[in-house]
Design a protein around this motif. Structure first.
Motif, short mmCIF file in Angstrom:
data_model
loop_
_atom_site.label_atom_id
_atom_site.label_comp_id
_atom_site.label_asym_id
_atom_site.label_seq_id
_atom_site.Cartn_x
_atom_site.Cartn_y
_atom_site.Cartn_z
N ARG A 52 -76.15 48.18 -36.54
CA ARG A 52 -77.33 48.37 -35.69
C ARG A 52 -77.01 49.14 -34.41
N HIS A 58 -80.53 51.50 -36.78
CA HIS A 58 -80.84 50.32 -35.98
C HIS A 58 -81.58 49.24 -36.78
N TYR A 59 -82.42 49.66 -37.70
CA TYR A 59 -83.21 48.70 -38.48
C TYR A 59 -82.59 48.41 -39.85
N THR A 60 -81.46 49.05 -40.12
CA THR A 60 -80.77 48.82 -41.39
C THR A 60 -79.29 48.65 -41.07
N HIS A 283 -84.63 45.48 -49.35
CA HIS A 283 -84.65 46.22 -48.09
C HIS A 283 -84.70 47.71 -48.42
N ASP A 285 -85.34 51.60 -46.63
CA ASP A 285 -85.38 52.37 -45.38
C ASP A 285 -85.59 53.84 -45.74
N ARG A 312 -88.35 43.73 -46.91
CA ARG A 312 -88.29 44.34 -45.59
C ARG A 312 -88.25 45.85 -45.76
N VAL A 314 -88.54 49.91 -43.71
CA VAL A 314 -88.32 50.68 -42.49
C VAL A 314 -88.80 52.11 -42.72
N GLN A 316 -88.43 55.51 -40.26
CA GLN A 316 -88.08 56.19 -39.03
C GLN A 316 -88.42 57.67 -39.20
N GLU A 344 -91.84 42.09 -43.94
CA GLU A 344 -91.60 42.78 -42.67
C GLU A 344 -91.60 44.28 -42.90
N SER A 346 -90.78 47.76 -40.28
CA SER A 346 -90.50 48.32 -38.96
C SER A 346 -90.80 49.81 -38.98
N LYS A 348 -90.76 53.43 -36.66
CA LYS A 348 -90.25 54.07 -35.46
C LYS A 348 -90.56 55.57 -35.51
#
Length: 424
Positions: A52, A58-60, A283, A285, A312, A314, A316, A344, A346, A348
């Motif tokens: 992170r 940062h999110y993974t 997860h 990303d 989860r 993400v 970005q 969740e 996230s 960005k």
């Protein structure tokens, strides 16, 4: 007094190093390629897997999330699949090795292992920066793939599908593709797991799009429930070129899909559309780095995410507008449906603008399905689960329909519908 601390290697990092040492004698490549491989692995050993503390990760927390790595390339037996769109030309990479058909009418096709053997691949086996774990892992271990050239003026009547299929183990592939001037083509980059042991898969697609070309590139990722998928696409978009880039993630335990796009030709346009279907304890990303480097270019990016269970996700998205890139028009949006209290996502979105005559913007939404919409459908006799699935399908289908090719839209909507039937 200064005390130096040494970062302890995780089990996955140790397994990667041991796997490289075990495979070194079998990895294809001349002296130049082997020297590059050694440097990439040394960098990986020195820096370790990103945590992170790396802004791009940062999110993974890759160092923590990557729990285990298969020690060998796997011995599973796989066969080519029927093409996503009937009538498509198919090139297959089976269990990490090119197989079967190695030519397509009108195109220049080589096995990537030949480029490793003669050293021509060495110059492009590079990491994009200190946080490019995917580039380092892939460059260290890559064995095969395809080198494809679309000559000037090529027009494909049907898609070209490149299948990466595995049944477990370590699989590392590379796909350098160049599109000449005024090419019109659709390419499907398909990643598929068949039942087998858990896998760690890395894939790097290095794409150069020439002047006036119109390219649709689709990444369809359906890995197994215990697989790690590390994908990276690097794009250089030339003058007056148009790229439609579609990304569909519908599988994998741990997924990182990076999109690195450099807009280097005036008058070019990028359309990015993404669908992330996340369920279970997974997860995923998706990270975009888009650089507008010249004037009079445009881009639009829309991501649609559906998150079930304890998954989860993400996204970005970084858009950089260089000082010379006046008249840039860049817009980005990320829309998410959270279908569980434990899910969740996230987001960005970022803009770095160094020009003063531009139109740029970004936005993000996170929501659940509107109960009024569910009530409306249930009042007409549609069961709740079916109504939810229909609303979710409509949420993501809007993105797919932008492809305009009816056969391709139907095929991809089928993939999405099948996934939703198992999760909604």
């Amino acid at each position: 007094m200064n005390i130096q601390t040494t970062s302890r290697l995780t089990a996955a990092e140790t397994a990667l190093i041991e796997a490289y040492n075990n495979q070194l004698g079998d990895l294809p490549g001349d002296g130049d390629v082997l020297a590059v491989r050694d440097r990439l692995l040394d960098d990986l050993k020195t820096a370790g897997l990103p945590t992170r503390r790396f802004e791009a990760w940062h999110y993974t927390d890759f160092k923590t999330l990557l729990r285990s790595v298969p020690t060998d390339i796997g011995a599973g037996s796989v066969e080519p699949l029927s093409p996503t769109v009937p009538g498509s030309a198919v090139l297959s990479v089976l269990q990490g090795s090119t197989s079967g058909k190695t030519s397509v009418d009108g195109l220049v096709v080589r096995r990537y292992t030949d480029s490793l053997a003669d050293g021509s691949a060495a110059a492009r086996l590079t990491a994009l920066g200190r946080d490019d774990a995917i580039g380092r892992i892939n460059g260290s271990f890559v064995r095969d793939g395809y080198v494809i050239e679309f000559p000037d003026g090529t027009e494909l009547d049907a898609p070209l599908e490149i299948q990466f299929i595995h049944a477990g183990g370590q699989i590392h592939s590379r796909l350098p593709v160049s599109f000449g001037a005024d090419v019109k083509a659709t390419v499907i980059e398909r990643h598929q797991a068949v039942p087998g042991a858990a896998a760690m898969v890395s894939s790097v697609s290095d794409i150069k799009i020439g002047k006036g070309a119109e390219v649709t590139w689709i990444i369809l990722q359906e890995q197994g429930t215990e697989d790690t998928h590390l994908g990276q696409i690097r794009v250089d978009l030339g003058a007056q070129a148009k790229l439609k880039l579609f990304v569909i993630n519908a599988g994998g335990k741990l997924v990182r899909q990076e999109l690195h796009v450099k807009v280097t030709g005036e008058g070019s346009d990028l359309v990015l559309r993404g669908v992330n279907l996340l369920g279970g304890d997974t997860h995923t990303d998706v990270t975009l780095v888009l650089g507008h480097d010249v004037p009079h270019t445009g881009s639009t990016e829309i991501m649609r995410n559906v998150v079930f269970d304890r998954a989860r996700g993400v996204f970005q998205g970084m858009i950089r507008v260089a000082p010379d890139a006046q008249k840039t028009d860049a817009r980005m949006a990320c829309n998410t449906l959270l279908m569980s209290d434990d899910a969740e996502f996230s987001v960005k979105p970022e803009l770095e603008i160094f020009a003063d005559d531009v139109q740029c913007g970004h936005g993000a939404t996170v929501a659940d399905i509107d109960e009024n919409h569910l009530y409306y459908m249930m009042a007409r006799g549609i069961p709740r689960n079916k109504a939810r699935a229909m609303l979710v399908n409509a949420f993501v289908a809007e993105i797919i329909e932008e492809l305009e090719d009816e056969a391709l839209v139907e095929a991809l909507e089928g993939v999405i519908s099948d996934w939703l039937e198992n999760h909604a």
